[in-house]
Design a protein around this motif. Sequence first.
Motif, PDB file in Angstrom:
ATOM      1  N   LYS A 122       3.137   1.234  -3.375  1.00 15.64           N
ATOM      2  CA  LYS A 122       2.378   0.952  -4.603  1.00 15.64           C
ATOM      3  C   LYS A 122       2.982  -0.220  -5.384  1.00 15.64           C
ATOM      4  O   LYS A 122       3.106  -0.188  -6.593  1.00 15.64           O
ATOM      5  CB  LYS A 122       2.310   2.187  -5.497  1.00 15.64           C
ATOM      6  CG  LYS A 122       1.821   3.454  -4.827  1.00 15.64           C
ATOM      7  CD  LYS A 122       0.340   3.579  -4.950  1.00 15.64           C
ATOM      8  CE  LYS A 122      -0.168   4.942  -4.532  1.00 15.64           C
ATOM      9  NZ  LYS A 122      -0.203   5.167  -3.108  1.00 15.64           N
ATOM     10  N   ARG A 124      -0.215  -7.582  -3.465  1.00 18.62           N
ATOM     11  CA  ARG A 124      -1.173  -7.502  -2.364  1.00 18.62           C
ATOM     12  C   ARG A 124      -1.987  -8.790  -2.260  1.00 18.62           C
ATOM     13  O   ARG A 124      -2.223  -9.297  -1.159  1.00 18.62           O
ATOM     14  CB  ARG A 124      -2.085  -6.298  -2.556  1.00 18.62           C
ATOM     15  CG  ARG A 124      -3.032  -6.073  -1.407  1.00 18.62           C
ATOM     16  CD  ARG A 124      -3.701  -4.709  -1.511  1.00 18.62           C
ATOM     17  NE  ARG A 124      -4.661  -4.504  -0.466  1.00 18.62           N
ATOM     18  CZ  ARG A 124      -4.367  -4.101   0.761  1.00 18.62           C
ATOM     19  NH1 ARG A 124      -3.107  -3.857   1.074  1.00 18.62           N
ATOM     20  NH2 ARG A 124      -5.303  -3.931   1.664  1.00 18.62           N
ATOM     21  N   LYS A 177       0.833  -1.204   0.000  1.00 16.26           N
ATOM     22  CA  LYS A 177       0.000   0.000   0.000  1.00 16.26           C
ATOM     23  C   LYS A 177       0.871   1.259   0.000  1.00 16.26           C
ATOM     24  O   LYS A 177       0.612   2.205  -0.741  1.00 16.26           O
ATOM     25  CB  LYS A 177      -0.907  -0.006   1.229  1.00 16.26           C
ATOM     26  CG  LYS A 177      -1.902   1.105   1.249  1.00 16.26           C
ATOM     27  CD  LYS A 177      -2.852   0.958   2.428  1.00 16.26           C
ATOM     28  CE  LYS A 177      -3.904   2.028   2.389  1.00 16.26           C
ATOM     29  NZ  LYS A 177      -4.846   1.894   3.521  1.00 16.26           N
TER      30      LYS A 177
END
Length: 91
Positions: free
Chosen positions: A56, A60, A53
């Motif tokens: 970037k 995830r 997060k």
Amino acid sequence: MDSKATDMVVNNKAAGSLGIGILTIIGLFLFKEGSLLSIVGLLLGVISLKETKKYKEKGRSLGLIGIVCNLIGFIGFVILFNINSIIGSFQ
């Protein structure tokens, strides 16, 4: 650095968490162990979610799947340990 190169970056901790999660589940069935590995995998998964997060990065979903696999391994170990304790107390 080329923008294509930064698009291809996958968080290593997320991949590690997934790998450890798979090993934990395999260890649960084969060796009836995996609690310590699952804790390490959970920590790596949580750290990877924060890093993906913040920076970037991709990965995830790997981190989330790793957390789920490690939770399955840890909860399975706890259930297996309790069942063995209960059965052992009756003998």
